[in-house]
Structure formats: C-alpha cells, structure tokens
Design a protein around this motif. Sequence first.
Motif, PDB file in Angstrom:
ATOM      1  N   UNK A 264     -51.344  15.419  -2.974  1.00 37.17           N
ATOM      2  CA  UNK A 264     -50.179  14.535  -2.969  1.00 37.17           C
ATOM      3  C   UNK A 264     -48.893  15.333  -2.780  1.00 37.17           C
ATOM      4  N   UNK A 265     -48.804  16.504  -3.385  1.00 34.96           N
ATOM      5  CA  UNK A 265     -47.615  17.334  -3.217  1.00 34.96           C
ATOM      6  C   UNK A 265     -47.484  17.847  -1.789  1.00 34.96           C
ATOM      7  N   UNK A 266     -48.588  18.268  -1.201  1.00 35.84           N
ATOM      8  CA  UNK A 266     -48.553  18.764   0.178  1.00 35.84           C
ATOM      9  C   UNK A 266     -48.179  17.646   1.140  1.00 35.84           C
ATOM     10  N   UNK A 267     -48.740  16.466   0.950  1.00 38.46           N
ATOM     11  CA  UNK A 267     -48.428  15.340   1.830  1.00 38.46           C
ATOM     12  C   UNK A 267     -46.969  14.913   1.675  1.00 38.46           C
ATOM     13  N   UNK A 268     -46.441  14.940   0.460  1.00 32.82           N
ATOM     14  CA  UNK A 268     -45.041  14.596   0.227  1.00 32.82           C
ATOM     15  C   UNK A 268     -44.119  15.602   0.907  1.00 32.82           C
ATOM     16  N   UNK A 269     -44.462  16.890   0.786  1.00 30.49           N
ATOM     17  CA  UNK A 269     -43.664  17.936   1.421  1.00 30.49           C
ATOM     18  C   UNK A 269     -43.699  17.801   2.942  1.00 30.49           C
ATOM     19  N   UNK A 270     -44.859  17.517   3.509  1.00 34.13           N
ATOM     20  CA  UNK A 270     -44.978  17.374   4.964  1.00 34.13           C
ATOM     21  C   UNK A 270     -44.215  16.147   5.467  1.00 34.13           C
ATOM     22  N   UNK A 271     -44.293  15.039   4.753  1.00 34.91           N
ATOM     23  CA  UNK A 271     -43.586  13.828   5.170  1.00 34.91           C
ATOM     24  C   UNK A 271     -42.076  14.009   5.082  1.00 34.91           C
ATOM     25  N   UNK A 272     -41.606  14.672   4.034  1.00 34.79           N
ATOM     26  CA  UNK A 272     -40.157  14.893   3.922  1.00 34.79           C
ATOM     27  C   UNK A 272     -39.676  15.882   4.980  1.00 34.79           C
ATOM     28  N   UNK A 273     -40.480  16.875   5.313  1.00 33.46           N
ATOM     29  CA  UNK A 273     -40.102  17.809   6.372  1.00 33.46           C
ATOM     30  C   UNK A 273     -40.045  17.129   7.726  1.00 33.46           C
ATOM     31  N   UNK A 274     -41.014  16.277   8.020  1.00 33.24           N
ATOM     32  CA  UNK A 274     -41.020  15.558   9.296  1.00 33.24           C
ATOM     33  C   UNK A 274     -39.838  14.597   9.384  1.00 33.24           C
ATOM     34  N   UNK A 275     -39.529  13.934   8.298  1.00 30.70           N
ATOM     35  CA  UNK A 275     -38.392  13.013   8.297  1.00 30.70           C
ATOM     36  C   UNK A 275     -37.075  13.746   8.463  1.00 30.70           C
ATOM     37  N   UNK A 276     -36.924  14.870   7.788  1.00 28.06           N
ATOM     38  CA  UNK A 276     -35.668  15.613   7.909  1.00 28.06           C
ATOM     39  C   UNK A 276     -35.519  16.209   9.309  1.00 28.06           C
TER      40      UNK A 276
END
Length: 61
Positions: free
Chosen positions: A17-29
């Motif tokens: 869940x932490x890795x997916x959250x980090x990846x989604x926030x990076x893609x959005x930014x």
Amino acid sequence: MNVFQLLMKKKELIPLALIMTFAASGASSFAVYSLKKTDVIVDRKGNPEPWDAVDPTVPQK
C-alpha cells in the motif's frame, strides 16, 4: 470493509500500500508538472498558435 481495517488485519499488505501510494502520488505530481511546461498546450481556443509568440533571438533547448 474499510481499507485501514484490512491493513490492520493483513499487515503484509502495508508495504504494498505504501509503494502504490508513493507511485500514484509521483505520477500525479509529474502530470501536474508537465502541464505547467511551456511546450504543452492546454487551452487551444484561447491561443491556438502559441509558437508565434516565441522570440527567435532567445536560444531554445
């Protein structure tokens, strides 16, 4: 079932869940960052040909 309840029940999912959250926030930014660049046209009706305003004396990349 709540996501937090599921994570507390199955603790092995917390790193995923932490890795997916980090990846989604990076893609959005990165998407927001790309929209702010000058070579991306978002509003074509307001300025359909923005390349006409480029100063030829200023060196480009």
